[in-house]
Design a protein around this motif. Structure first.
Motif, PDB file in Angstrom:
ATOM      1  N   SER A  20       0.923  -1.804  -0.212  1.00 12.33           N
ATOM      2  CA  SER A  20      -0.092   0.307   0.110  1.00 12.33           C
ATOM      3  C   SER A  20       1.116   1.420   0.134  1.00 12.33           C
ATOM      4  O   SER A  20       1.768   1.232   0.529  1.00 12.33           O
ATOM      5  CB  SER A  20      -1.136   0.319   0.546  1.00 12.33           C
ATOM      6  OG  SER A  20      -1.778  -1.137   1.416  1.00 12.33           O
ATOM      7  N   VAL A  22       0.198   5.187   0.285  1.00  8.01           N
ATOM      8  CA  VAL A  22      -0.776   6.153   1.256  1.00  8.01           C
ATOM      9  C   VAL A  22      -0.576   7.118   0.900  1.00  8.01           C
ATOM     10  O   VAL A  22       0.922   7.477   2.232  1.00  8.01           O
ATOM     11  CB  VAL A  22      -1.525   6.299   2.774  1.00  8.01           C
ATOM     12  CG1 VAL A  22      -1.868   6.934   3.440  1.00  8.01           C
ATOM     13  CG2 VAL A  22      -1.570   4.757   2.894  1.00  8.01           C
ATOM     14  N   SER A  24      -0.345  12.408   1.093  1.00  9.40           N
ATOM     15  CA  SER A  24      -1.117  13.051   2.098  1.00  9.40           C
ATOM     16  C   SER A  24      -0.551  14.198   1.278  1.00  9.40           C
ATOM     17  O   SER A  24       0.691  14.446   1.190  1.00  9.40           O
ATOM     18  CB  SER A  24      -1.358  12.598   3.818  1.00  9.40           C
ATOM     19  OG  SER A  24       0.364  12.204   3.432  1.00  9.40           O
ATOM     20  N   ASP A  72      -7.752   3.771  -4.537  1.00 11.13           N
ATOM     21  CA  ASP A  72      -8.757   4.175  -4.187  1.00 11.13           C
ATOM     22  C   ASP A  72      -8.646   5.310  -4.252  1.00 11.13           C
ATOM     23  O   ASP A  72      -8.036   6.303  -2.714  1.00 11.13           O
ATOM     24  CB  ASP A  72      -8.894   3.610  -3.615  1.00 11.13           C
ATOM     25  CG  ASP A  72     -10.157   3.674  -2.364  1.00 11.13           C
ATOM     26  OD1 ASP A  72     -10.998   4.861  -2.633  1.00 11.13           O
ATOM     27  OD2 ASP A  72     -10.509   2.773  -1.633  1.00 11.13           O
ATOM     28  N   LYS A  75      -9.740   7.328  -0.667  1.00 12.82           N
ATOM     29  CA  LYS A  75      -8.566   6.522   0.437  1.00 12.82           C
ATOM     30  C   LYS A  75      -7.028   7.182   0.088  1.00 12.82           C
ATOM     31  O   LYS A  75      -6.295   6.789   1.080  1.00 12.82           O
ATOM     32  CB  LYS A  75      -7.989   5.404   0.959  1.00 12.82           C
ATOM     33  CG  LYS A  75     -10.213   4.627   1.512  1.00 12.82           C
ATOM     34  CD  LYS A  75      -9.919   2.843   1.249  1.00 12.82           C
ATOM     35  CE  LYS A  75     -11.163   2.125   2.020  1.00 12.82           C
ATOM     36  NZ  LYS A  75     -10.631   0.784   2.602  1.00 12.82           N
ATOM     37  N   ASN A  76      -6.768   7.848  -1.034  1.00 13.97           N
ATOM     38  CA  ASN A  76      -5.430   8.311  -1.278  1.00 13.97           C
ATOM     39  C   ASN A  76      -4.841   7.425  -0.980  1.00 13.97           C
ATOM     40  O   ASN A  76      -2.911   7.106  -0.434  1.00 13.97           O
ATOM     41  CB  ASN A  76      -5.094   9.670  -0.447  1.00 13.97           C
ATOM     42  CG  ASN A  76      -5.685  11.007  -0.176  1.00 13.97           C
ATOM     43  OD1 ASN A  76      -6.769  11.168  -1.464  1.00 13.97           O
ATOM     44  ND2 ASN A  76      -5.883  12.210   0.170  1.00 13.97           N
ATOM     45  N   THR A  77      -5.219   5.992  -1.599  1.00 14.83           N
ATOM     46  CA  THR A  77      -4.428   4.638  -1.532  1.00 14.83           C
ATOM     47  C   THR A  77      -3.784   4.037  -2.849  1.00 14.83           C
ATOM     48  O   THR A  77      -5.673   4.086  -3.552  1.00 14.83           O
ATOM     49  CB  THR A  77      -4.569   4.080  -0.584  1.00 14.83           C
ATOM     50  OG1 THR A  77      -4.864   4.662   1.009  1.00 14.83           O
ATOM     51  CG2 THR A  77      -4.011   2.314   0.178  1.00 14.83           C
TER      52      THR A  77
END
Length: 120
Positions: A20, A22, A24, A72, A75-77
């Motif tokens: 994954s 992630v 931000s 996704d 989900k910023n993923t």
């Protein structure tokens, strides 16, 4: 801007892992995300890339049919599903962002990497 990888580990050949990434600190759905890897003593290589909307995906020949990239945006993923792993897949895996998946785009932010080790 921050990209954080996770999901690496030790797995036997033939096994699976899901990485994954992630994100931000930026508008996630405006950027493509790529996965790269670097094994000891080898140059960094591109593994896969997914366009900002998820409509375009790209794979290195060495992983085609075994790895699947997805995202996704809620989900910023971004995920990298890795199946049928081989010893040669052993490396530190990084995600990075760019405006697109073409090599002409600059990769301007990178994650810290996650180690994937495949044993025989």
């Amino acid at each position: 801007v921050q990209l954080v990888e996770s999901g690496g580990g030790l797995v036997q050949a033939g096994g699976s892992l899901r990485l994954s990434c992630v994100a931000s600190g930026f508008t996630f759905d405006e950027y493509a995300i790529g996965w790269f890897r670097q094994a000891p003593g080898k140059e960094r290589e591109g593994v896969s890339c997914i366009a900002s909307t998820g409509g375009g995906t790209y794979y290195a020949d060495s992983v085609k049919g075994r790895f699947t990239i997805s995202r996704d945006n809620a989900k910023n993923t971004v995920y990298l599903q890795m199946n049928s792993l081989k010893v040669d897949d052993t490396a530190v895996y990084y995600c990075a962002r760019a405006r697109g998946c073409s090599v002409s785009y600059t990769l301007d932010y990178w994650g810290q990497g996650t180690q994937v080790t495949v044993s025989s």
